[in-house]
Design a protein around this motif. Structure first.
Motif, PDB file in Angstrom:
ATOM      1  N   GLN B  26      38.476  10.464  39.722  1.00  0.00           N
ATOM      2  CA  GLN B  26      37.179   9.893  39.511  1.00  0.00           C
ATOM      3  C   GLN B  26      36.449   9.404  40.541  1.00  0.00           C
ATOM      4  O   GLN B  26      35.097   9.771  40.751  1.00  0.00           O
ATOM      5  N   LEU B  27      37.034   8.709  41.722  1.00  0.00           N
ATOM      6  CA  LEU B  27      36.345   8.382  42.796  1.00  0.00           C
ATOM      7  C   LEU B  27      36.535   9.281  44.194  1.00  0.00           C
ATOM      8  O   LEU B  27      35.833   8.950  45.104  1.00  0.00           O
ATOM      9  N   SER B  28      37.323  10.278  43.902  1.00  0.00           N
ATOM     10  CA  SER B  28      37.791  10.988  45.343  1.00  0.00           C
ATOM     11  C   SER B  28      36.324  11.349  46.056  1.00  0.00           C
ATOM     12  O   SER B  28      36.285  11.248  47.222  1.00  0.00           O
ATOM     13  N   ASP B  29      35.453  11.828  45.495  1.00  0.00           N
ATOM     14  CA  ASP B  29      34.320  12.282  46.424  1.00  0.00           C
ATOM     15  C   ASP B  29      33.093  11.330  46.387  1.00  0.00           C
ATOM     16  O   ASP B  29      31.951  11.587  46.703  1.00  0.00           O
ATOM     17  N   LYS B  30      33.381  10.209  45.791  1.00  0.00           N
ATOM     18  CA  LYS B  30      32.373   9.060  45.728  1.00  0.00           C
ATOM     19  C   LYS B  30      32.473   7.932  46.747  1.00  0.00           C
ATOM     20  O   LYS B  30      31.693   6.996  46.853  1.00  0.00           O
ATOM     21  N   PHE B  43      43.341   1.683  47.001  1.00  0.00           N
ATOM     22  CA  PHE B  43      42.475   1.207  47.792  1.00  0.00           C
ATOM     23  C   PHE B  43      41.114   2.119  47.826  1.00  0.00           C
ATOM     24  O   PHE B  43      41.471   3.357  48.265  1.00  0.00           O
ATOM     25  N   ALA B  44      39.952   2.214  47.488  1.00  0.00           N
ATOM     26  CA  ALA B  44      38.762   2.833  47.669  1.00  0.00           C
ATOM     27  C   ALA B  44      37.702   2.324  48.541  1.00  0.00           C
ATOM     28  O   ALA B  44      37.040   1.404  48.077  1.00  0.00           O
ATOM     29  N   GLU B  45      37.680   2.837  49.673  1.00  0.00           N
ATOM     30  CA  GLU B  45      36.783   2.134  50.687  1.00  0.00           C
ATOM     31  C   GLU B  45      35.267   3.056  50.633  1.00  0.00           C
ATOM     32  O   GLU B  45      35.484   4.142  50.893  1.00  0.00           O
ATOM     33  N   LYS B  46      34.421   2.001  50.943  1.00  0.00           N
ATOM     34  CA  LYS B  46      33.042   2.705  51.043  1.00  0.00           C
ATOM     35  C   LYS B  46      32.125   1.883  52.157  1.00  0.00           C
ATOM     36  O   LYS B  46      32.378   0.464  52.335  1.00  0.00           O
ATOM     37  N   HIS B  47      31.451   2.506  53.032  1.00  0.00           N
ATOM     38  CA  HIS B  47      30.730   1.836  54.006  1.00  0.00           C
ATOM     39  C   HIS B  47      31.514   0.916  55.029  1.00  0.00           C
ATOM     40  O   HIS B  47      30.779   0.122  55.400  1.00  0.00           O
ATOM     41  N   ILE B 177      34.808  -0.678  35.261  1.00  0.00           N
ATOM     42  CA  ILE B 177      33.564  -1.407  35.897  1.00  0.00           C
ATOM     43  C   ILE B 177      33.523  -1.472  37.512  1.00  0.00           C
ATOM     44  O   ILE B 177      32.612  -1.020  38.130  1.00  0.00           O
ATOM     45  N   VAL B 178      34.688  -1.463  37.955  1.00  0.00           N
ATOM     46  CA  VAL B 178      34.907  -1.355  39.698  1.00  0.00           C
ATOM     47  C   VAL B 178      34.692   0.161  40.047  1.00  0.00           C
ATOM     48  O   VAL B 178      33.778   0.385  40.956  1.00  0.00           O
ATOM     49  N   ALA B 179      34.968   0.742  39.291  1.00  0.00           N
ATOM     50  CA  ALA B 179      35.029   2.296  39.428  1.00  0.00           C
ATOM     51  C   ALA B 179      33.534   2.750  39.384  1.00  0.00           C
ATOM     52  O   ALA B 179      33.095   3.358  40.267  1.00  0.00           O
ATOM     53  N   GLU B 180      32.860   2.004  38.266  1.00  0.00           N
ATOM     54  CA  GLU B 180      31.209   2.410  38.260  1.00  0.00           C
ATOM     55  C   GLU B 180      30.505   1.774  39.565  1.00  0.00           C
ATOM     56  O   GLU B 180      29.589   2.319  40.279  1.00  0.00           O
ATOM     57  N   ALA B 181      30.843   0.694  40.000  1.00  0.00           N
ATOM     58  CA  ALA B 181      30.280   0.004  41.066  1.00  0.00           C
ATOM     59  C   ALA B 181      30.463   0.663  42.326  1.00  0.00           C
ATOM     60  O   ALA B 181      29.416   0.699  43.130  1.00  0.00           O
ATOM     61  N   MET B 182      31.703   1.184  42.457  1.00  0.00           N
ATOM     62  CA  MET B 182      32.194   2.027  43.627  1.00  0.00           C
ATOM     63  C   MET B 182      31.313   3.431  43.716  1.00  0.00           C
ATOM     64  O   MET B 182      31.330   3.783  44.872  1.00  0.00           O
ATOM     65  N   GLU B 183      30.849   3.894  42.661  1.00  0.00           N
ATOM     66  CA  GLU B 183      30.026   5.052  42.661  1.00  0.00           C
ATOM     67  C   GLU B 183      28.651   5.046  43.283  1.00  0.00           C
ATOM     68  O   GLU B 183      28.034   5.745  43.722  1.00  0.00           O
ATOM     69  N   ARG B 184      28.202   3.764  43.376  1.00  0.00           N
ATOM     70  CA  ARG B 184      26.943   3.469  44.131  1.00  0.00           C
ATOM     71  C   ARG B 184      27.039   3.221  45.524  1.00  0.00           C
ATOM     72  O   ARG B 184      27.974   3.252  46.151  1.00  0.00           O
ATOM     73  N   GLN B 185      25.794   3.256  45.940  1.00  0.00           N
ATOM     74  CA  GLN B 185      25.717   2.991  47.373  1.00  0.00           C
ATOM     75  C   GLN B 185      25.361   1.730  47.949  1.00  0.00           C
ATOM     76  O   GLN B 185      24.409   0.892  47.042  1.00  0.00           O
ATOM     77  N   TRP B 186      26.095   1.105  48.788  1.00  0.00           N
ATOM     78  CA  TRP B 186      25.699  -0.243  49.250  1.00  0.00           C
ATOM     79  C   TRP B 186      25.221  -0.233  50.536  1.00  0.00           C
ATOM     80  O   TRP B 186      25.766   0.754  51.323  1.00  0.00           O
TER      81      TRP B 186
END
Lengths: 331, 341
Positions: B26-30, B43-47, B177-186
């Motif tokens: 679900q999160l690989s490209d997000k 762990f799914a890291e962003k920014h 919910i965490v997956a959906e939040a991680m799809e957004r830009q922060w």
């Protein structure tokens, strides 16, 4: 001794149920700024005081929190429903006055159909005298903590009785020991530990942050010198108890020997605490990171776990003296 | 739909693979970077290149389940619980076992054969067995190995007015919910952590929080809800449909009053309903997280779940949406500098 007594009474007059330490600590920490390099309150609510100096890094820890109650629901007619914070038997609260951190006072009642031996917190309520939920909510919203009121009084034989003596007496000894060691230019930290009665939570993070060479933990240990008391070889007025073990730690023999030798040299009479079911902050320090050397010095207290405990000032004074001597003896 | 896929996936404590794979896909490209650790936390890291407080969002992947520990001569399977399961909810429930998801039924003596005494007493875990239709021990062990795990067979469905039923909303609602939040830009570094072995002692979260060492952690959980007939209001814990539940005290945590006030102020500001979780029992990953290292500030946001830890659980989809909104609003407020410890 009078000074120590007054200090204990002053500390015990504060209402500090677990989780409320952050609100209670600032004044106390300010009073230590004259001797400390740094004071702060950490995430869990520990009051941490540091002094740079010579020698190994000695930490002295005493938990400052006490068990209490927490408002968990407000009834339409203004009665409060409560839970315990830490281990406080519900039956002991019936008919007693509780005071909340905001100052409100109420009396604890119990639903009529429950038998005494079956009482749980679900059966208790607090009557603030309010008529409506709105009134009660404004005074004591859900999450507000309180304690059973039992002011400290003086008994005979240099004894004090009352609420929160476990472990404000220990805090008084720890603060005085810190002052003495810092005053001699030693490297010493003081932890007024938070959230001990709910499971040594503050001690865990304080230990990680401080990485001391040795920690001396000061706490109450149950005396067994009452009629038909649970067997415990500790008596009030017979001096500090060197902890051998409790449910969280086995004290290394070398530490026991160091404490005994220090006591001998100071001509302090000591007792030994073997408390297999006891909970303390000692284990949390001991198991931090790669392991931390811990010595635990307790003052005997009657009715530990009850609303009012009895301690002897001379024991507390001697605990302070022994901690100072042991800290100096530790290489 | 991710929540449906997540609840229908198999993932008892220690066996979270299927859930982990779904989330990874679900999160690989997000997100920027994904990895696992020794325990199996994802762990799914962003920014991570951005400045500002580092936020950890936590949800546990595991669910309560059962482990097969013995095959009887007649082919019936004995099991032990993984996590807290009330044996009274198990009788006659269909389950799915092992990687092949073989069907089984938790069997018991029919009412016709029970004595009056037996009818009054709930069955204990050790009186129950799983029947996979095998006729002998050899036949059973040809399909199932000891150590295989089983979960309830309930399928996800939306029912009634904005409600849904499924197994394992605890804590697949949090994962979703965490997956959906991680799809957004922060505008600040955010790490979504999907943990293992929560139900058997908050184990994954302990190691995950140590690794990430965030400035702020928020655990997203499915929590106890008993707003049903005859439950006194102080025994309900939470009320379905009244919004995300915030913890004041549970078995492992005394809420940090500062962060609780921050969450409440955030909810009020963004017009998100909220309630307080009014019970002490139970806990969530934040109980482990806040004790890690020098202590980590934060709290938990929980979706009320009726019949939690049971084969069929019910949530309000409005609570789900409001909880997602609150998680995102909290990150927004943090990145705008409104959280000051």
């Amino acid at each position: 001794m009078e000074r120590m007594k007054e200090f204990i009474r002053q500390l015990a007059s504060q209402i500090i149920p677990s989780g409320y330490e952050r609100n209670a600590l600032p004044d106390l920490l300010r009073s230590l700024e004259d001797i400390a390099d740094e004071t702060h309150i950490d995430v869990l609510g520990n009051g941490i005081v540091k002094k740079a100096g010579h020698g190994p890094h000695v930490a002295i820890s005493a938990h400052i929190d006490e068990p209490g109650v927490m408002v968990i629901h407000v009834e339409d007619n203004g009665y409060l429903r409560i839970l315990s914070v830490g281990d406080l038997q519900p039956g002991r609260l019936i008919g007693r006055h509780v005071q909340f951190t905001g100052g409100s006072i109420g009396i604890v009642g119990v639903e009529s159909e429950v038998r005494a031996e079956n009482v749980t917190y679900d059966h208790l309520y607090v009557d603030l005298g309010c008529q409506t939920a709105a009134e009660a909510n404004a005074l004591t919203p859900i999450g507000t903590c309180g304690v059973a009121l039992e002011p400290v009084v003086e008994l005979e034989g240099d004894c004090l009785a009352g609420r929160a003596l476990d472990n404000r007496a220990g805090c008084a000894a720890a603060i005085e020991a810190f002052r003495a060691l810092a005053g001699e230019g030693r490297r010493v930290s003081l932890v007024l530990a938070a959230q001990s009665t709910v499971g040594a939570r503050g001690a865990k993070t304080a230990a990680f942050a401080l990485e001391p060479d040795v920690v001396f933990v000061i706490d109450a240990a149950p005396a067994g010198d009452m009629p038909k008391a649970t067997r415990m070889e500790l008596s009030l007025g017979q001096g500090p108890a060197i902890k051998i073990l409790d449910g969280t730690i086995v004290i290394p023999l070398a530490m026991k020997d160091l404490l005994r030798k220090a006591a001998d040299e100071m001509k302090i009479n000591v007792q030994y605490e073997v408390w297999p079911n006891g909970k303390s902050d000692s284990g949390a320090y001991h198991l931090s990171q790669s392991g931390v050397l811990v010595g635990s010095i307790s003052y005997p207290a009657r009715y530990v776990g009850g609303i009012s405990t009895v301690v002897n000032i001379n024991d507390v004074q001697a605990v302070k003296d022994l901690v100072i001597a042991a800290a100096k003896a530790y290489q | 739909m991710l929540l449906k896929q997540l609840t229908e996936a198999m993932g008892p404590s220690g066996f979270e693979d299927e859930v982990r794979n779904l989330l990874r896909e679900q999160l690989s490209d997000k997100v920027d970077h994904m990895y696992t650790d020794v325990l199996g936390n994802l762990f799914a890291e962003k920014h991570s290149d951005k400045t500002g407080p580092r936020v950890m969002l936590d949800a546990h992947m595991d669910e309560v389940g059962m482990m097969i520990v013995h095959a009887e001569d007649n082919g019936l399977l004995r099991f032990r619980p993984l996590g807290g399961i009330d044996p009274r909810v198990l009788v006659s429930k269909p389950v799915r076992i092992g990687s092949e998801k073989r069907y089984g039924v938790i069997g018991s003596k029919p009412i016709h054969l029970q004595t009056m005494e037996e009818r009054k007493k709930p069955l204990r875990m050790d009186q129950l067995y799983i029947d996979i239709g095998a006729q002998s021990k050899d036949e059973a062990l040809a399909h199932i190995q000891l150590g295989d795990v089983a979960v309830f067979a309930t399928e996800y469905a939306e029912i009634g007015e904005r409600a849904a039923k499924a197994k394992s909303f605890d804590d697949r609602v949090g994962c979703s919910i965490v997956a959906e939040a991680m799809e957004r830009q922060w505008q600040i570094p955010v790490t979504g952590v999907f943990t293992v072995q929560e139900e058997i002692g908050l184990r994954g979260a302990t190691a995950a929080a140590y690794r990430i060492n965030p400035d702020i952690a928020i655990a997203v959980e499915g929590t106890v809800c008993f707003d049903v007939v005859d439950a006194p209001s102080h025994g309900q814990s939470t009320v379905l449909g009244k919004g995300p539940a915030l913890t004041v005290q549970d078995g492992q945590t005394l809420a940090d009053a500062r962060f609780l006030e921050f969450l409440i102020a955030t909810a009020e500001k963004h017009n998100i309903p909220w309630q307080l979780r009014r019970v002490k029992g139970g806990s969530n990953d934040f109980g482990a997280i806040h004790k890690v290292r020098e202590g980590i500030v934060g709290g938990a946001i929980s979706v009320p779940v009726r019949y939690i830890h049971a084969p069929a659980q019910i949530i309000s989809l409005d609570d789900y949406q409001a909880s997602l909104q609150l998680v995102c609003a909290a990150i927004t407020e943090i990145q705008e500098g409104r959280w000051n410890a």
